[in-house]
Write a protein that holds these residues in place. Structure first.
Motif, PDB file in Angstrom:
ATOM      1  N   ILE A 154       0.835  -1.205   0.000  1.00 23.86           N
ATOM      2  CA  ILE A 154       0.000   0.000   0.000  1.00 23.86           C
ATOM      3  C   ILE A 154       0.870   1.257   0.000  1.00 23.86           C
ATOM      4  CG2 ILE A 154      -1.695   1.288   1.341  1.00 23.86           C
ATOM      5  CD1 ILE A 154      -2.810  -1.362   2.303  1.00 23.86           C
ATOM      6  N   LEU A 155       1.908   1.238   0.834  1.00 28.40           N
ATOM      7  CA  LEU A 155       2.795   2.406   0.878  1.00 28.40           C
ATOM      8  C   LEU A 155       3.533   2.604  -0.441  1.00 28.40           C
ATOM      9  CD1 LEU A 155       4.306   2.020   4.466  1.00 28.40           C
ATOM     10  CD2 LEU A 155       2.525   3.593   3.720  1.00 28.40           C
ATOM     11  N   PHE A 156       3.963   1.494  -1.046  1.00 24.88           N
ATOM     12  CA  PHE A 156       4.622   1.618  -2.346  1.00 24.88           C
ATOM     13  C   PHE A 156       3.664   2.168  -3.397  1.00 24.88           C
ATOM     14  CE2 PHE A 156       7.984  -1.390  -0.872  1.00 24.88           C
ATOM     15  CZ  PHE A 156       9.059  -0.585  -1.203  1.00 24.88           C
ATOM     16  N   ALA A 157       2.416   1.705  -3.378  1.00 24.53           N
ATOM     17  CA  ALA A 157       1.435   2.201  -4.349  1.00 24.53           C
ATOM     18  C   ALA A 157       1.166   3.689  -4.140  1.00 24.53           C
ATOM     19  CB  ALA A 157       0.144   1.395  -4.232  1.00 24.53           C
ATOM     20  N   ILE A 158       1.016   4.098  -2.883  1.00 24.51           N
ATOM     21  CA  ILE A 158       0.778   5.514  -2.595  1.00 24.51           C
ATOM     22  C   ILE A 158       1.981   6.356  -3.009  1.00 24.51           C
ATOM     23  CG2 ILE A 158       0.412   7.182  -0.740  1.00 24.51           C
ATOM     24  CD1 ILE A 158      -1.177   5.042   0.726  1.00 24.51           C
ATOM     25  N   GLY A 159       3.188   5.862  -2.673  1.00 24.22           N
ATOM     26  CA  GLY A 159       4.384   6.604  -3.053  1.00 24.22           C
ATOM     27  C   GLY A 159       4.530   6.744  -4.557  1.00 24.22           C
ATOM     28  N   GLU A 160       4.256   5.657  -5.289  1.00 30.34           N
ATOM     29  CA  GLU A 160       4.353   5.742  -6.756  1.00 30.34           C
ATOM     30  C   GLU A 160       3.319   6.708  -7.329  1.00 30.34           C
ATOM     31  OE1 GLU A 160       3.984   1.838  -8.215  1.00 30.34           O
ATOM     32  OE2 GLU A 160       6.014   1.195  -7.654  1.00 30.34           O
ATOM     33  N   SER A 161       2.106   6.669  -6.773  1.00 27.26           N
ATOM     34  CA  SER A 161       1.071   7.588  -7.276  1.00 27.26           C
ATOM     35  C   SER A 161       1.447   9.044  -7.007  1.00 27.26           C
ATOM     36  CB  SER A 161      -0.266   7.255  -6.603  1.00 27.26           C
ATOM     37  OG  SER A 161      -1.264   8.158  -7.020  1.00 27.26           O
ATOM     38  N   VAL A 162       1.925   9.317  -5.781  1.00 23.58           N
ATOM     39  CA  VAL A 162       2.302  10.694  -5.444  1.00 23.58           C
ATOM     40  C   VAL A 162       3.463  11.164  -6.313  1.00 23.58           C
ATOM     41  CG1 VAL A 162       3.283  12.130  -3.618  1.00 23.58           C
ATOM     42  CG2 VAL A 162       1.427  10.546  -3.091  1.00 23.58           C
ATOM     43  N   LEU A 163       4.475  10.312  -6.486  1.00 22.51           N
ATOM     44  CA  LEU A 163       5.622  10.710  -7.301  1.00 22.51           C
ATOM     45  C   LEU A 163       5.238  10.876  -8.765  1.00 22.51           C
ATOM     46  CD1 LEU A 163       8.402   8.469  -5.734  1.00 22.51           C
ATOM     47  CD2 LEU A 163       8.117  10.927  -5.475  1.00 22.51           C
ATOM     48  N   ARG A 164       4.350  10.020  -9.258  1.00 23.33           N
ATOM     49  CA  ARG A 164       3.917  10.150 -10.643  1.00 23.33           C
ATOM     50  C   ARG A 164       3.175  11.472 -10.868  1.00 23.33           C
ATOM     51  NH1 ARG A 164       0.557   6.444 -10.667  1.00 23.33           N
ATOM     52  NH2 ARG A 164       2.036   4.719 -10.880  1.00 23.33           N
ATOM     53  N   ASN A 165       2.253  11.790  -9.940  1.00 21.30           N
ATOM     54  CA  ASN A 165       1.529  13.056 -10.070  1.00 21.30           C
ATOM     55  C   ASN A 165       2.455  14.256  -9.899  1.00 21.30           C
ATOM     56  OD1 ASN A 165      -0.880  11.644 -10.428  1.00 21.30           O
ATOM     57  ND2 ASN A 165      -1.320  11.592  -8.236  1.00 21.30           N
ATOM     58  N   ALA A 166       3.418  14.122  -8.971  1.00 28.64           N
ATOM     59  CA  ALA A 166       4.357  15.230  -8.783  1.00 28.64           C
ATOM     60  C   ALA A 166       5.216  15.434 -10.029  1.00 28.64           C
ATOM     61  CB  ALA A 166       5.247  14.948  -7.558  1.00 28.64           C
ATOM     62  N   TRP A 167       5.644  14.324 -10.646  1.00 22.42           N
ATOM     63  CA  TRP A 167       6.444  14.458 -11.867  1.00 22.42           C
ATOM     64  C   TRP A 167       5.641  15.115 -12.981  1.00 22.42           C
ATOM     65  CZ3 TRP A 167       5.998  12.392 -16.810  1.00 22.42           C
ATOM     66  CH2 TRP A 167       7.123  12.549 -17.633  1.00 22.42           C
ATOM     67  N   SER A 168       4.372  14.722 -13.105  1.00 22.75           N
ATOM     68  CA  SER A 168       3.525  15.346 -14.142  1.00 22.75           C
ATOM     69  C   SER A 168       3.339  16.839 -13.870  1.00 22.75           C
ATOM     70  CB  SER A 168       2.167  14.638 -14.172  1.00 22.75           C
ATOM     71  OG  SER A 168       2.312  13.258 -14.454  1.00 22.75           O
ATOM     72  N   ALA A 169       3.079  17.181 -12.580  1.00 25.39           N
ATOM     73  CA  ALA A 169       2.870  18.595 -12.257  1.00 25.39           C
ATOM     74  C   ALA A 169       4.139  19.402 -12.484  1.00 25.39           C
ATOM     75  CB  ALA A 169       2.409  18.721 -10.805  1.00 25.39           C
ATOM     76  N   PHE A 170       5.276  18.868 -12.059  1.00 23.01           N
ATOM     77  CA  PHE A 170       6.531  19.588 -12.264  1.00 23.01           C
ATOM     78  C   PHE A 170       6.867  19.715 -13.749  1.00 23.01           C
ATOM     79  CE2 PHE A 170       7.711  18.418  -7.782  1.00 23.01           C
ATOM     80  CZ  PHE A 170       7.767  19.725  -7.333  1.00 23.01           C
ATOM     81  N   THR A 171       6.552  18.675 -14.518  1.00 14.48           N
ATOM     82  CA  THR A 171       6.833  18.745 -15.959  1.00 14.48           C
ATOM     83  C   THR A 171       6.004  19.824 -16.639  1.00 14.48           C
ATOM     84  OG1 THR A 171       7.366  16.388 -15.948  1.00 14.48           O
ATOM     85  CG2 THR A 171       6.910  17.411 -18.076  1.00 14.48           C
ATOM     86  N   VAL A 172       4.704  19.831 -16.348  1.00 16.03           N
ATOM     87  CA  VAL A 172       3.828  20.851 -16.935  1.00 16.03           C
ATOM     88  C   VAL A 172       4.241  22.243 -16.478  1.00 16.03           C
ATOM     89  CG1 VAL A 172       1.450  21.679 -17.029  1.00 16.03           C
ATOM     90  CG2 VAL A 172       1.922  19.232 -17.183  1.00 16.03           C
ATOM     91  N   SER A 173       4.588  22.364 -15.172  1.00 18.48           N
ATOM     92  CA  SER A 173       4.998  23.672 -14.655  1.00 18.48           C
ATOM     93  C   SER A 173       6.298  24.135 -15.302  1.00 18.48           C
ATOM     94  CB  SER A 173       5.166  23.576 -13.134  1.00 18.48           C
ATOM     95  OG  SER A 173       5.637  24.797 -12.615  1.00 18.48           O
ATOM     96  N   SER A 174       7.244  23.202 -15.478  1.00 18.02           N
ATOM     97  CA  SER A 174       8.497  23.609 -16.121  1.00 18.02           C
ATOM     98  C   SER A 174       8.267  24.055 -17.568  1.00 18.02           C
ATOM     99  CB  SER A 174       9.491  22.452 -16.075  1.00 18.02           C
ATOM    100  OG  SER A 174       8.978  21.321 -16.796  1.00 18.02           O
ATOM    101  N   ILE A 175       7.404  23.338 -18.291  1.00 24.42           N
ATOM    102  CA  ILE A 175       7.108  23.748 -19.675  1.00 24.42           C
ATOM    103  C   ILE A 175       6.451  25.121 -19.706  1.00 24.42           C
ATOM    104  CG2 ILE A 175       5.712  23.180 -21.698  1.00 24.42           C
ATOM    105  CD1 ILE A 175       6.125  20.240 -21.011  1.00 24.42           C
ATOM    106  N   TRP A 176       5.528  25.350 -18.782  1.00 25.53           N
ATOM    107  CA  TRP A 176       4.816  26.632 -18.748  1.00 25.53           C
ATOM    108  C   TRP A 176       5.779  27.780 -18.438  1.00 25.53           C
ATOM    109  CZ3 TRP A 176       0.627  29.335 -19.854  1.00 25.53           C
ATOM    110  CH2 TRP A 176       0.374  30.504 -19.158  1.00 25.53           C
ATOM    111  N   TRP A 177       6.598  27.608 -17.386  1.00 26.99           N
ATOM    112  CA  TRP A 177       7.473  28.715 -17.002  1.00 26.99           C
ATOM    113  C   TRP A 177       8.595  28.927 -18.017  1.00 26.99           C
ATOM    114  CZ3 TRP A 177       5.387  31.911 -13.986  1.00 26.99           C
ATOM    115  CH2 TRP A 177       4.574  31.516 -12.923  1.00 26.99           C
ATOM    116  N   CYS A 178       9.080  27.853 -18.633  1.00 25.33           N
ATOM    117  CA  CYS A 178      10.095  28.036 -19.676  1.00 25.33           C
ATOM    118  C   CYS A 178       9.515  28.758 -20.891  1.00 25.33           C
ATOM    119  CB  CYS A 178      10.676  26.684 -20.092  1.00 25.33           C
ATOM    120  SG  CYS A 178      11.691  25.888 -18.815  1.00 25.33           S
ATOM    121  N   ALA A 179       8.295  28.378 -21.258  1.00 25.43           N
ATOM    122  CA  ALA A 179       7.639  29.081 -22.367  1.00 25.43           C
ATOM    123  C   ALA A 179       7.384  30.537 -22.014  1.00 25.43           C
ATOM    124  CB  ALA A 179       6.324  28.369 -22.717  1.00 25.43           C
ATOM    125  N   SER A 180       6.992  30.790 -20.751  1.00 25.32           N
ATOM    126  CA  SER A 180       6.780  32.185 -20.340  1.00 25.32           C
ATOM    127  C   SER A 180       8.085  32.975 -20.381  1.00 25.32           C
ATOM    128  CB  SER A 180       6.198  32.210 -18.925  1.00 25.32           C
ATOM    129  OG  SER A 180       4.974  31.508 -18.872  1.00 25.32           O
TER     130      SER A 180
END
Length: 514
Positions: A275-301
């Motif tokens: 359960i902890l591994f599943a939660i950790g993978e989900s949190v890290l996956r969402n964090a990676w997606s959010a950071f990726t989108v944020s980096s693309i947005w701020w670099c484009a800005s």
């Protein structure tokens, strides 16, 4: 009365003319209202009316009250007398208490000075508001014992210990850390529990291996190398000694903990690790997606604000908006350029931070995947322990093994016996297989030797027959050379075949022995 309603004076005269009749009528009417009966006392309440009439004619009620009070008092005195005669010691106790209280009441200085100082302060200086407002005693308690709890959290150095114990009473710290429970008891009880200093038959000593000597030595030595408190003859407590004391207590505690950790068992039963591994993978996956989108947005800005033509297009777009603030920003001139430059730097910093967050999330996700593939660490530690137990030579138990406890030693012996049985079966199977192969090779060597012997015999027969047929029976005096040549050739070929056969047999025998 009905005929003279309009004449108040006449009504008064008539009322005054028949007072007794009116009084009896009114009493009867009231009795009818209260009791629901007629004025004559019907309905079972006549005895009450009779008693009340008797009370009007004399002091019957007062006489009855006096008689009841006298009877109750007589009964109480009689009961007290019987109780005192049955328990005469109570009379002595009561008289003693009366005497003590009388003596205290007659004391000129009062009774408050005989009470403890805390009680005097509470009675003389405290108010009801202080009970609600003043929490100094509670704060002192938590601050004092909170520092003691901080010493239990980790392995502190002398500097940390000095900071934690700063401001505390040294006697309190010394008593908490080094005073054993035997010295919290009264002196007379401690003297009854500990062995006497007189020793055996007044010699002043006890035998070296006796329980008395052991108890006496433990009482005088205290705990570990720091000894007893300073008021009991021990050395002065310093931060260095406190550090040594904490280390010794930690070592003793670790030795006393012989049961395995409960965390792997709870994790295995409840399934917390997946359960902890599943939660950790989900949190890290969402964090990676959010950071990726944020980096693309701020670099484009950053690119949009950094390039001149895109910046001009942005300002023109702001100028066309219906908002007054946007129009003022677009037409501000040099101030708008400084604001855009500041926004560009902020976007660049946020873009770099987003890129770093995305990289960190990816690294943590990969590390989590590796941990999940590696499995729980408890299994690897158990495998390492079993491998070490197998690799260790069978011999007497080491000095550290008794710390495992009887149950741990029993389990370890059972595991070693099972491993030895398994290894014995493996060795027996390998030995049986090797013996079978050796027998097969010996049989093959014997068959090969018999074949070579048969070949040798056939070659010897052929050689003898050839020598007989080549000799000339008609010649009377054969020459020595013609007679000796076939014999020498036959003897040479037979000798070479014999040596070859012997070599082959010896090689086969050597191979079979090997």
């Amino acid at each position: 009365l009905k005929q003279n309603n309009n004449s108040g004076e006449r009504g008064v005269v008539l009322r005054q003319g028949r007072p007794c009749c009116l009084s009896s009528m009114e009493r009867g009417h009231a009795s009818y209202k209260l009791n629901g009966s007629t004025a004559g006392g019907g309905g079972g309440m006549g005895w009450l009316e009779g008693l009340r009439r008797a009370q009007e004619s004399g002091f019957v009620g007062l006489t009855l009250a006096a008689a009841g009070a006298a009877l109750v008092a007589a009964g109480m005195v009689w009961g007290i007398y019987r109780w005192v005669t049955a328990h005469p010691y109570v009379l002595c106790i009561c008289l003693g208490l009366v005497g003590i209280l009388t003596s205290l009441a007659m004391r000129p200085g009062g009774l408050l000075v005989c009470l403890p100082q805390d009680v005097q302060d509470f009675v003389l200086h405290r108010t009801l508001f202080d009970l609600i407002y003043d929490d100094s005693a509670m704060q002192n308690f938590f601050r004092r014992w909170g520092r003691m709890l901080l010493l239990c959290l980790g392995n502190f150095g002398p500097g940390d210990v000095r900071v934690i114990t700063a401001g505390l009473d040294p006697a309190f710290v010394d008593s908490v850390l080094r005073r054993t429970f035997i010295y919290y008891l009264p002196a007379w009880l401690r003297a009854c529990l500990l062995p006497s200093n007189l020793g055996v038959a007044g010699t002043g000593t006890w035998p070296a291996d006796s329980p008395e000597a052991r108890v006496q030595a433990a009482a005088t030595a205290g705990f570990g190398s720091v000894g007893l408190p300073s008021d009991l003859g021990g050395p002065q407590l310093t931060p260095q000694r406190i550090t040594v004391l904490l280390k010794e207590k930690a070592e003793v505690r670790e030795k006393l903990i012989v049961e395995p950790d409960i965390v792997p068992a709870v994790s295995a039963v409840l399934g917390l690790r997946p359960i902890l591994f599943a939660i950790g993978e989900s949190v890290l996956r969402n964090a990676w997606s959010a950071f990726t989108v944020s980096s693309i947005w701020w670099c484009a800005s950053t690119l949009v604000l950094g390039l001149p033509w895109s910046r001009n297009v942005l300002l023109q777009g702001f100028a066309r908006l219906p908002w007054k603030e946007a129009h003022s920003v677009a037409t501000r001139g040099t101030s708008s350029e400084a604001l855009i430059a500041r926004g560009t730097r902020i976007a660049a910093v946020l873009g770099l931070m987003s890129v770093g967050g995305a990289v960190a999330a990816a690294m943590f996700s990969r590390r989590l995947a590796q941990l999940r593939e590696a499995g729980p660490p408890a299994a690897s530690s158990e495998l390492d322990g079993s491998a070490a137990a197998v690799a260790a030579p069978a011999g007497p138990c080491s000095e550290e093994e008794p710390d495992l406890g009887q149950e741990g030693l029993r389990r370890k012996v059972a595991d070693l016996e099972a491993q030895l049985q398994h290894q014995g079966r493996d060795h027996q199977f390998a030995e049986t297989k090797a013996v079978a192969e050796l027998r097969q090779r010996l049989a093959a060597s014997e068959a090969r030797g018999r074949a070579l012997a048969a070949e040798l015999a056939a070659q010897q027969g052929a050689t003898t027959q050839a020598a007989a047929t080549t000799s000339a029976p008609t010649s009377a005096a054969p020459s020595e050379s013609t007679v000796d040549t076939p014999r020498q050739s036959g003897r040479g070929s037979g000798e070479g075949l014999r040596r070859r056969t012997v070599d082959v047999i010896e090689a086969a025998a050597a191979e079979g022995v090997h």
